[in-house]
Design a protein around this motif. Structure first.
Motif, PDB file in Angstrom:
ATOM      1  N   GLY A 107       0.797  -1.212   0.000  1.00 22.60           N
ATOM      2  CA  GLY A 107       0.000   0.000   0.000  1.00 22.60           C
ATOM      3  C   GLY A 107       0.830   1.262   0.000  1.00 22.60           C
ATOM      4  N   ASP A 108       1.993   1.201   0.637  1.00 18.20           N
ATOM      5  CA  ASP A 108       2.956   2.298   0.599  1.00 18.20           C
ATOM      6  C   ASP A 108       4.346   1.688   0.745  1.00 18.20           C
ATOM      7  OD1 ASP A 108       3.349   1.744   3.322  1.00 18.20           O
ATOM      8  OD2 ASP A 108       2.127   3.423   4.002  1.00 18.20           O
ATOM      9  N   LEU A 132      -3.430   4.686   4.702  1.00 20.85           N
ATOM     10  CA  LEU A 132      -3.108   5.239   3.379  1.00 20.85           C
ATOM     11  C   LEU A 132      -3.716   6.606   3.148  1.00 20.85           C
ATOM     12  CD1 LEU A 132      -3.554   2.003   1.246  1.00 20.85           C
ATOM     13  CD2 LEU A 132      -1.415   3.052   1.992  1.00 20.85           C
ATOM     14  N   GLY A 184       4.072  -0.775  -5.194  1.00 19.84           N
ATOM     15  CA  GLY A 184       3.400   0.251  -4.412  1.00 19.84           C
ATOM     16  C   GLY A 184       2.898   1.392  -5.263  1.00 19.84           C
ATOM     17  N   PRO A 185       2.615   2.543  -4.631  1.00 23.72           N
ATOM     18  CA  PRO A 185       2.062   3.689  -5.352  1.00 23.72           C
ATOM     19  C   PRO A 185       2.882   4.065  -6.584  1.00 23.72           C
ATOM     20  CG  PRO A 185       1.987   4.079  -2.994  1.00 23.72           C
ATOM     21  CD  PRO A 185       2.745   2.801  -3.189  1.00 23.72           C
ATOM     22  N   HIS A 186       2.196   4.222  -7.687  1.00 23.49           N
ATOM     23  CA  HIS A 186       2.750   4.673  -8.972  1.00 23.49           C
ATOM     24  C   HIS A 186       3.694   3.670  -9.629  1.00 23.49           C
ATOM     25  CE1 HIS A 186       1.034   8.596  -8.094  1.00 23.49           C
ATOM     26  NE2 HIS A 186       1.674   8.614  -6.948  1.00 23.49           N
ATOM     27  N   SER A 187       3.921   2.496  -9.023  1.00 29.17           N
ATOM     28  CA  SER A 187       4.847   1.531  -9.634  1.00 29.17           C
ATOM     29  C   SER A 187       4.287   0.946 -10.919  1.00 29.17           C
ATOM     30  CB  SER A 187       5.190   0.413  -8.653  1.00 29.17           C
ATOM     31  OG  SER A 187       4.019  -0.236  -8.200  1.00 29.17           O
ATOM     32  N   ASN A 188       2.958   0.947 -11.052  1.00 27.70           N
ATOM     33  CA  ASN A 188       2.274   0.764 -12.342  1.00 27.70           C
ATOM     34  C   ASN A 188       2.638  -0.529 -13.066  1.00 27.70           C
ATOM     35  OD1 ASN A 188       0.206   1.861 -13.831  1.00 27.70           O
ATOM     36  ND2 ASN A 188       1.560   2.887 -15.273  1.00 27.70           N
ATOM     37  N   TYR A 220      -6.580   6.395  -3.439  1.00 30.87           N
ATOM     38  CA  TYR A 220      -6.923   6.728  -4.824  1.00 30.87           C
ATOM     39  C   TYR A 220      -5.946   7.689  -5.480  1.00 30.87           C
ATOM     40  CZ  TYR A 220      -8.958  10.898  -2.639  1.00 30.87           C
ATOM     41  OH  TYR A 220      -9.145  12.051  -1.914  1.00 30.87           O
ATOM     42  N   ALA A 250      -4.096   8.399  -0.358  1.00 27.29           N
ATOM     43  CA  ALA A 250      -3.284   7.593  -1.267  1.00 27.29           C
ATOM     44  C   ALA A 250      -4.031   6.361  -1.767  1.00 27.29           C
ATOM     45  CB  ALA A 250      -1.989   7.164  -0.579  1.00 27.29           C
ATOM     46  N   SER A 261      -2.862   7.637  -5.698  1.00 28.74           N
ATOM     47  CA  SER A 261      -1.704   7.008  -6.342  1.00 28.74           C
ATOM     48  C   SER A 261      -1.967   6.666  -7.802  1.00 28.74           C
ATOM     49  CB  SER A 261      -1.316   5.731  -5.583  1.00 28.74           C
ATOM     50  OG  SER A 261      -2.385   4.802  -5.574  1.00 28.74           O
ATOM     51  N   TYR A 262      -3.217   6.834  -8.262  1.00 35.27           N
ATOM     52  CA  TYR A 262      -3.551   6.528  -9.665  1.00 35.27           C
ATOM     53  C   TYR A 262      -3.500   7.799 -10.509  1.00 35.27           C
ATOM     54  CZ  TYR A 262      -5.160   2.176  -7.624  1.00 35.27           C
ATOM     55  OH  TYR A 262      -5.213   0.986  -6.939  1.00 35.27           O
TER      56      TYR A 262
END
Length: 472
Positions: A195-196, A278, A436-440, A283, A281, A285-286
């Motif tokens: 999540g982070d 979170l 995690g966030p933005h790792s996409n 949402y 974050a 992070s998208y």
């Protein structure tokens, strides 16, 4: 185990031995068979296997009696199998995969799926985080334990090459190798998310998938739209209406009762706790475009939406030219590829049949309507953590990250987990990862957050050590 010494060892090993090999791995376009049907002829999968095998054989020399085999069943992707003897007859099974998703458009300038770039502690490129780092992280953890003479159980490592295609080859390998695998009492999977990047995240569930292609055909060939429109129904309009049978287009809620399950109360509470940690974050992070908003305002509900509730995504369309090539033609058919994520405890095959019945019944205007299922896959729900493992997870997160661990379901699928859960019902599971966030993962600009890779490695070392010391 000396935590400071562990951190120093893992940091150095990652910088000197792991990152340089991951850079070379990212350069290899070894797309999963679903995205490269000619994977054998192209040879990229073999290149990736050779890279990892060569690296691992060097590292394996430090472990007395350890073996490595690239197992090859006829007509199937290869699997790398490691057997590293330990200080007891018990077994820990560690899992990862080396195949990759396709390129995807939209990479930022200077980045690309097969172009490794290190920037701001991130290694950009396809597959580094999903899931090339897994094999390297497993070895780093074992090396770290050896460096401090910390006892551990026998460790088996399995790295497959078909996960992104649904792991359809893996059951054959598990059956083929079951005598050599043994009966693991702990399974560690490094193919999940976080999540982070501030703590260790354990995955408590994985959704299943009920995918397929929906085709609506109204003509045998395209005809002039000025002549046919108003007489011949638009295949797109009919397809759009059929999708409304299973999804509320205003809210995104799935309409089929057969696709829902009762969410366990513990998972609801964990979703609320994860949302509290979170914050926005959940949402933020998208990469939302413009003024687009998330599907709900309650963050806990958003977590449950992506982990325990069914959701539909149309991931591809066929039957249409690109806009620049389009004439005024009423097209003969419309095809949509549907990706329907299903709750962790729902039967995947049953879900597909429910979707097929809803879409094909009473076709509008008598049009040809066909839903071709691609083989539903059930999800996975983690068994309760044994007290020793719950304690070990908490301590591992504190020592590696400096914060308590967090628990959350994931929206994706790892078919191997359900398979192992059925074969080894008494096994304990640790499912974690670096996405995690933005790792996409699967999209453009995928990256591996290197500091998190190091900390997850430290946590895995802690848990393997705790497994050996647990009450028997």
């Amino acid at each position: 185990m000396d935590t400071n010494r562990l951190k120093t060892f893992v940091d150095t090993f990652w910088d000197d031995a792991i990152v340089p090999s991951l850079v070379e791995y990212i350069r290899i376009p070894n797309k999963s068979p679903a995205y490269d049907p000619q994977w054998v002829e192209h040879g990229y999968m073999e290149d990736a296997v050779t890279l990892m095998e060569t690296w691992a054989r060097r590292e394996l020399a430090a472990f007395s009696g350890a073996t490595l085999e690239v197992v090859r069943l006829p007509g199937r992707t290869p699997l790398i199998f490691f057997d590293v003897p330990g200080d007891s007859g018990d077994t820990v099974l560690l899992y990862g995969h080396l195949d990759k998703q396709p390129e995807m458009k939209g990479w930022a300038e200077g980045l690309g799926p097969w172009i490794p770039v290190i920037k701001d502690d991130k290694l950009y490129g396809r597959g580094g985080a999903d899931d090339g780092y897994a094999m390297y992280g497993c070895f780093a953890a074992l090396h770290a334990l050896r460096e401090q003479n910390v006892p551990r159980a026998r460790c088996v490592i399995m790295i497959e090459a078909c996960e992104e295609s649904g792991s359809y080859d893996l059951p054959y390998y598990v059956d083929h190798l079951i005598g050599r695998i043994g009966s693991p009492s702990l399974v560690v999977c490094l193919d999940s998310g976080c999540g982070d990047y501030e703590r260790l995240w354990l995955t408590t569930s994985l959704r299943g998938i009920a995918g397929g292609t929906l085709t609506v055909r109204v003509l045998t060939e395209g005809v002039h739209s000025g002549s046919a429109s108003g007489i011949v129904p638009s295949s797109f309009r009919l397809l759009r209406g059929l999708l409304s049978r299973i999804e509320d287009e205003a809210t995104g809620a799935i309409k089929l009762d057969e696709l829902y399950v009762q969410i366990p109360p513990q998972r609801i509470e964990q979703a609320k706790a994860a949302a509290e940690i979170l914050g926005d974050a959940v949402y933020a992070s998208y990469p939302f475009a413009g003024a687009t908003r998330p599907m709900a305002s309650d963050r806990g509900e958003l977590v449950l939406n992506r982990t325990w509730r069914p959701q539909l995504a149309v991931v591809a369309m066929d039957g249409y030219p690109v806009p620049g090539d389009a004439g005024n033609v009423l097209l003969p058919y419309s095809t949509a590829k549907l990706s329907i994520r299903t709750p962790p405890t729902l039967d995947g095959h049953g879900a597909e049949q429910a979707i097929k019945r809803a879409l094909e019944a009473d076709p509008p205007y008598g049009a040809e309507v066909a839903f071709r299922a691609e083989g539903g896959s059930s999800g996975w729900h983690a068994p309760p953590l044994a007290p020793w493992l719950a304690k070990a997870v908490g301590q591992a997160s504190q020592d590696a990250f400096g914060k308590t661990a967090a628990y959350m379901g994931e929206g994706g699928s790892i078919p191997f987990m359900g398979m192992l859960g059925e074969k080894f019902p008494d096994t304990q599971f640790v499912i974690t990862g670096v996405l995690g966030p933005h790792s996409n993962a699967h999209g453009p600009n995928e990256f591996l957050h290197i500091p998190t890779g190091k900390r997850v490695t430290m946590a895995v070392a802690h848990m393997i050590a705790a497994h050996h010391e647990r009450p028997k």
